[in-house]
Design a protein around this motif. Structure first.
Motif, PDB file in Angstrom:
ATOM      1  N   TYR A   2     -17.760   4.328  -1.830  1.00 60.63           N
ATOM      2  CA  TYR A   2     -17.104   5.315  -0.970  1.00 60.63           C
ATOM      3  C   TYR A   2     -16.369   4.545   0.115  1.00 60.63           C
ATOM      4  O   TYR A   2     -16.878   3.560   0.647  1.00 60.63           O
ATOM      5  CB  TYR A   2     -18.143   6.240  -0.341  1.00 60.63           C
ATOM      6  CG  TYR A   2     -17.596   7.148   0.748  1.00 60.63           C
ATOM      7  CD1 TYR A   2     -16.972   8.351   0.419  1.00 60.63           C
ATOM      8  CD2 TYR A   2     -17.697   6.801   2.099  1.00 60.63           C
ATOM      9  CE1 TYR A   2     -16.463   9.184   1.408  1.00 60.63           C
ATOM     10  CE2 TYR A   2     -17.198   7.629   3.088  1.00 60.63           C
ATOM     11  CZ  TYR A   2     -16.583   8.825   2.738  1.00 60.63           C
ATOM     12  OH  TYR A   2     -16.075   9.644   3.718  1.00 60.63           O
ATOM     13  N   TYR A   3     -15.137   4.963   0.411  1.00 64.94           N
ATOM     14  CA  TYR A   3     -14.438   4.346   1.531  1.00 64.94           C
ATOM     15  C   TYR A   3     -13.588   5.393   2.240  1.00 64.94           C
ATOM     16  O   TYR A   3     -13.133   6.377   1.627  1.00 64.94           O
ATOM     17  CB  TYR A   3     -13.598   3.141   1.103  1.00 64.94           C
ATOM     18  CG  TYR A   3     -12.643   3.330  -0.037  1.00 64.94           C
ATOM     19  CD1 TYR A   3     -11.290   3.623   0.176  1.00 64.94           C
ATOM     20  CD2 TYR A   3     -13.067   3.183  -1.357  1.00 64.94           C
ATOM     21  CE1 TYR A   3     -10.398   3.760  -0.874  1.00 64.94           C
ATOM     22  CE2 TYR A   3     -12.188   3.314  -2.418  1.00 64.94           C
ATOM     23  CZ  TYR A   3     -10.853   3.602  -2.173  1.00 64.94           C
ATOM     24  OH  TYR A   3      -9.971   3.742  -3.217  1.00 64.94           O
ATOM     25  N   ALA A   4     -13.429   5.204   3.545  1.00 68.19           N
ATOM     26  CA  ALA A   4     -12.762   6.206   4.366  1.00 68.19           C
ATOM     27  C   ALA A   4     -12.048   5.549   5.535  1.00 68.19           C
ATOM     28  O   ALA A   4     -12.527   4.577   6.119  1.00 68.19           O
ATOM     29  CB  ALA A   4     -13.769   7.236   4.888  1.00 68.19           C
ATOM     30  N   ALA A   5     -10.892   6.115   5.888  1.00 70.01           N
ATOM     31  CA  ALA A   5     -10.124   5.649   7.037  1.00 70.01           C
ATOM     32  C   ALA A   5     -10.767   6.135   8.326  1.00 70.01           C
ATOM     33  O   ALA A   5     -11.387   7.206   8.364  1.00 70.01           O
ATOM     34  CB  ALA A   5      -8.689   6.151   6.947  1.00 70.01           C
ATOM     35  N   ASP A   6     -10.648   5.362   9.365  1.00 68.42           N
ATOM     36  CA  ASP A   6     -11.138   5.756  10.683  1.00 68.42           C
ATOM     37  C   ASP A   6     -10.397   7.021  11.135  1.00 68.42           C
ATOM     38  O   ASP A   6      -9.222   7.214  10.827  1.00 68.42           O
ATOM     39  CB  ASP A   6     -10.894   4.616  11.675  1.00 68.42           C
ATOM     40  CG  ASP A   6     -11.546   4.872  13.017  1.00 68.42           C
ATOM     41  OD1 ASP A   6     -12.743   4.656  13.143  1.00 68.42           O
ATOM     42  OD2 ASP A   6     -10.826   5.282  13.953  1.00 68.42           O
ATOM     43  N   THR A   7     -11.091   7.880  11.866  1.00 68.65           N
ATOM     44  CA  THR A   7     -10.471   9.139  12.300  1.00 68.65           C
ATOM     45  C   THR A   7      -9.481   8.940  13.449  1.00 68.65           C
ATOM     46  O   THR A   7      -8.623   9.790  13.677  1.00 68.65           O
ATOM     47  CB  THR A   7     -11.548  10.147  12.731  1.00 68.65           C
ATOM     48  OG1 THR A   7     -12.369   9.556  13.752  1.00 68.65           O
ATOM     49  CG2 THR A   7     -12.424  10.526  11.540  1.00 68.65           C
ATOM     50  N   LYS A   8      -9.609   7.826  14.170  1.00 75.70           N
ATOM     51  CA  LYS A   8      -8.718   7.574  15.307  1.00 75.70           C
ATOM     52  C   LYS A   8      -7.696   6.481  15.014  1.00 75.70           C
ATOM     53  O   LYS A   8      -6.542   6.566  15.447  1.00 75.70           O
ATOM     54  CB  LYS A   8      -9.541   7.193  16.539  1.00 75.70           C
ATOM     55  CG  LYS A   8     -10.430   8.320  17.048  1.00 75.70           C
ATOM     56  CD  LYS A   8     -11.190   7.896  18.299  1.00 75.70           C
ATOM     57  CE  LYS A   8     -12.052   9.034  18.815  1.00 75.70           C
ATOM     58  NZ  LYS A   8     -12.828   8.640  20.033  1.00 75.70           N
ATOM     59  N   GLU A   9      -8.114   5.455  14.294  1.00 78.94           N
ATOM     60  CA  GLU A   9      -7.218   4.360  13.929  1.00 78.94           C
ATOM     61  C   GLU A   9      -7.257   4.176  12.411  1.00 78.94           C
ATOM     62  O   GLU A   9      -7.839   3.213  11.915  1.00 78.94           O
ATOM     63  CB  GLU A   9      -7.625   3.066  14.627  1.00 78.94           C
ATOM     64  CG  GLU A   9      -7.576   3.110  16.146  1.00 78.94           C
ATOM     65  CD  GLU A   9      -8.026   1.794  16.761  1.00 78.94           C
ATOM     66  OE1 GLU A   9      -7.412   0.745  16.453  1.00 78.94           O
ATOM     67  OE2 GLU A   9      -9.011   1.804  17.524  1.00 78.94           O
ATOM     68  N   PRO A  10      -6.696   5.113  11.655  1.00 73.64           N
ATOM     69  CA  PRO A  10      -6.778   5.035  10.189  1.00 73.64           C
ATOM     70  C   PRO A  10      -6.112   3.776   9.657  1.00 73.64           C
ATOM     71  O   PRO A  10      -5.083   3.335  10.162  1.00 73.64           O
ATOM     72  CB  PRO A  10      -6.046   6.296   9.736  1.00 73.64           C
ATOM     73  CG  PRO A  10      -5.127   6.631  10.861  1.00 73.64           C
ATOM     74  CD  PRO A  10      -5.867   6.250  12.106  1.00 73.64           C
ATOM     75  N   TRP A  11      -6.727   3.229   8.628  1.00 73.30           N
ATOM     76  CA  TRP A  11      -6.203   1.974   8.106  1.00 73.30           C
ATOM     77  C   TRP A  11      -5.020   2.156   7.162  1.00 73.30           C
ATOM     78  O   TRP A  11      -4.768   3.222   6.608  1.00 73.30           O
ATOM     79  CB  TRP A  11      -7.301   1.162   7.428  1.00 73.30           C
ATOM     80  CG  TRP A  11      -8.062   1.847   6.318  1.00 73.30           C
ATOM     81  CD1 TRP A  11      -7.730   2.981   5.631  1.00 73.30           C
ATOM     82  CD2 TRP A  11      -9.324   1.417   5.783  1.00 73.30           C
ATOM     83  NE1 TRP A  11      -8.684   3.286   4.705  1.00 73.30           N
ATOM     84  CE2 TRP A  11      -9.674   2.342   4.762  1.00 73.30           C
ATOM     85  CE3 TRP A  11     -10.176   0.350   6.035  1.00 73.30           C
ATOM     86  CZ2 TRP A  11     -10.851   2.221   4.016  1.00 73.30           C
ATOM     87  CZ3 TRP A  11     -11.344   0.234   5.298  1.00 73.30           C
ATOM     88  CH2 TRP A  11     -11.669   1.156   4.299  1.00 73.30           C
ATOM     89  N   SER A  12      -4.293   1.090   7.030  1.00 70.77           N
ATOM     90  CA  SER A  12      -3.284   0.935   5.988  1.00 70.77           C
ATOM     91  C   SER A  12      -3.780  -0.190   5.097  1.00 70.77           C
ATOM     92  O   SER A  12      -4.330  -1.175   5.591  1.00 70.77           O
ATOM     93  CB  SER A  12      -1.920   0.564   6.579  1.00 70.77           C
ATOM     94  OG  SER A  12      -1.472   1.542   7.479  1.00 70.77           O
ATOM     95  N   TYR A  13      -3.605  -0.037   3.788  1.00 68.95           N
ATOM     96  CA  TYR A  13      -4.051  -1.114   2.911  1.00 68.95           C
ATOM     97  C   TYR A  13      -3.149  -1.204   1.694  1.00 68.95           C
ATOM     98  O   TYR A  13      -2.378  -0.301   1.370  1.00 68.95           O
ATOM     99  CB  TYR A  13      -5.506  -0.946   2.491  1.00 68.95           C
ATOM    100  CG  TYR A  13      -5.885   0.402   1.902  1.00 68.95           C
ATOM    101  CD1 TYR A  13      -5.252   0.926   0.774  1.00 68.95           C
ATOM    102  CD2 TYR A  13      -6.916   1.163   2.463  1.00 68.95           C
ATOM    103  CE1 TYR A  13      -5.616   2.146   0.234  1.00 68.95           C
ATOM    104  CE2 TYR A  13      -7.286   2.381   1.941  1.00 68.95           C
ATOM    105  CZ  TYR A  13      -6.633   2.868   0.824  1.00 68.95           C
ATOM    106  OH  TYR A  13      -6.995   4.087   0.307  1.00 68.95           O
ATOM    107  N   THR A  14      -3.242  -2.315   1.041  1.00 70.30           N
ATOM    108  CA  THR A  14      -2.559  -2.525  -0.227  1.00 70.30           C
ATOM    109  C   THR A  14      -3.614  -2.935  -1.242  1.00 70.30           C
ATOM    110  O   THR A  14      -4.690  -3.418  -0.857  1.00 70.30           O
ATOM    111  CB  THR A  14      -1.462  -3.594  -0.086  1.00 70.30           C
ATOM    112  OG1 THR A  14      -0.739  -3.719  -1.318  1.00 70.30           O
ATOM    113  CG2 THR A  14      -2.028  -4.937   0.343  1.00 70.30           C
ATOM    114  N   TRP A  15      -3.371  -2.704  -2.504  1.00 67.87           N
ATOM    115  CA  TRP A  15      -4.429  -2.949  -3.497  1.00 67.87           C
ATOM    116  C   TRP A  15      -3.855  -3.345  -4.850  1.00 67.87           C
ATOM    117  O   TRP A  15      -2.675  -3.130  -5.146  1.00 67.87           O
ATOM    118  CB  TRP A  15      -5.298  -1.709  -3.662  1.00 67.87           C
ATOM    119  CG  TRP A  15      -4.678  -0.606  -4.466  1.00 67.87           C
ATOM    120  CD1 TRP A  15      -4.710  -0.443  -5.816  1.00 67.87           C
ATOM    121  CD2 TRP A  15      -3.889   0.478  -3.972  1.00 67.87           C
ATOM    122  NE1 TRP A  15      -4.014   0.676  -6.186  1.00 67.87           N
ATOM    123  CE2 TRP A  15      -3.498   1.260  -5.071  1.00 67.87           C
ATOM    124  CE3 TRP A  15      -3.482   0.861  -2.692  1.00 67.87           C
ATOM    125  CZ2 TRP A  15      -2.712   2.400  -4.949  1.00 67.87           C
ATOM    126  CZ3 TRP A  15      -2.694   1.994  -2.562  1.00 67.87           C
ATOM    127  CH2 TRP A  15      -2.325   2.758  -3.676  1.00 67.87           C
TER     128      TRP A  15
END
Length: 291
Positions: free
Chosen positions: A93-106
């Motif tokens: 399970y993974y989730a973005a932060d509610t205040k500083e949501p992440w950006s990612y590449t995969w």
């Protein structure tokens, strides 16, 4: 030799910015390394995936913001410069932060030598986290993969070459990555011992007192360690661990809800259903129907 690309790209818009979301390459399990897909995403606050499994490896590399990654009962708080590995057939399970949501590449991949290369990079189901912040090498590899879909004739060869380049850099920097990891202190050892005890005994009727006694700590100190490292109490961790295991067992249609309840430490199926709904937002039967 890789086959032709299976599906076309899909364009999505995140925070008003159009970005390449993903594309897929056909699966060939008889090759040393084959790539399924790659992409980049600006996540919305709280955006999450799972708990669920994949049938191939996926490396995510965080290029901004924060989020969490959960696997095998552990929660990792990650930010820019960190990456995480999803292994086949492992619930994550993974989730973005509610205040500083992440950006990612995969990038998603598999192949006969995939596990070998990952082990050389010190990445595995038991060690899924890495850190790379020395330069933009990894980010540029991902960008080149995405840009390579514009090629017409040499696309497949370019993509697999870039995947090899990405993995080779992770392998080359495996020792550097070790140096970034903090030395385990006594609190982390206590936490590890407690989590291992839960993983081995969650199916029995255990209490927080049992866990504290096993680790050799009083309950209040054990509580403080869990809150510091996992942002939850020992009781909360135990309950969530049991519910995650219950979700895994629901994949087996031969098991009744009562069977599952007893398998994760609840003799009373009604109590189990009540706790499950509180944690997962749906009753066990509703959750199973939605799978």
């Amino acid at each position: 030799m890789l086959g032709s690309i299976k599906n076309t790209l899909e364009i999505k818009c995140f925070k008003g910015v159009p970005m390449l979301e993903k594309f897929y390459i056909a699966q060939y399990n008889n090759t040393d390394l084959n790539m399924y897909r790659c992409g980049i995403e600006d996540c919305l606050p709280g955006h999450s995936w799972g708990p669920a499994i994949r049938d191939h490896y996926i490396i995510h590399y965080i290029i901004g913001g924060k989020g969490i990654f959960q696997a095998r009962g552990l929660t990792y708080h990650l930010e820019k410069g960190y990456g995480f590995l999803i292994c086949p057939n492992t619930i994550v399970y993974y989730a973005a932060d509610t205040k500083e949501p992440w950006s990612y590449t995969w990038v998603g991949f598999h192949g006969l030598k995939a596990e070998t290369y990952l082990n050389l990079a010190n990445l595995s189901i038991g060690n899924p986290i890495f850190r790379y912040d020395k330069d933009d090498f990894l980010l540029n590899c991902f960008k080149q993969m995405i840009n390579s879909m514009n090629l017409t004739k040499g696309r497949e060869a370019r993509l697999i070459g870039l995947l090899y380049t990405l993995l080779s850099q992770l392998i080359e920097c495996a020792d550097d990555n070790k140096s970034h990891k903090k030395k385990k202190n006594i609190k982390e050892e206590h936490l590890k011992k407690a989590v291992e005890y839960i993983a081995m005994n969650y199916s029995r009727e255990i209490s927080i007192g049992n866990i504290a006694t096993h680790v050799g700590l009083d309950r209040s100190y054990l509580y403080s360690i869990f809150k510091q490292y996992l942002s939850t109490s020992p009781q909360g961790f135990l309950i969530n661990f049991r519910m995650d295991k219950a979700c895994e067992l629901m994949l087996d249609p031969s098991l009744s809800i009562g069977d599952i309840a007893r398998s994760v430490g609840y003799e009373d199926p009604l109590l189990f259903s009540k706790v499950f709904k509180k944690i997962k937002g749906a009753s066990p039967r509703e959750y199973r129907r939605g799978r």
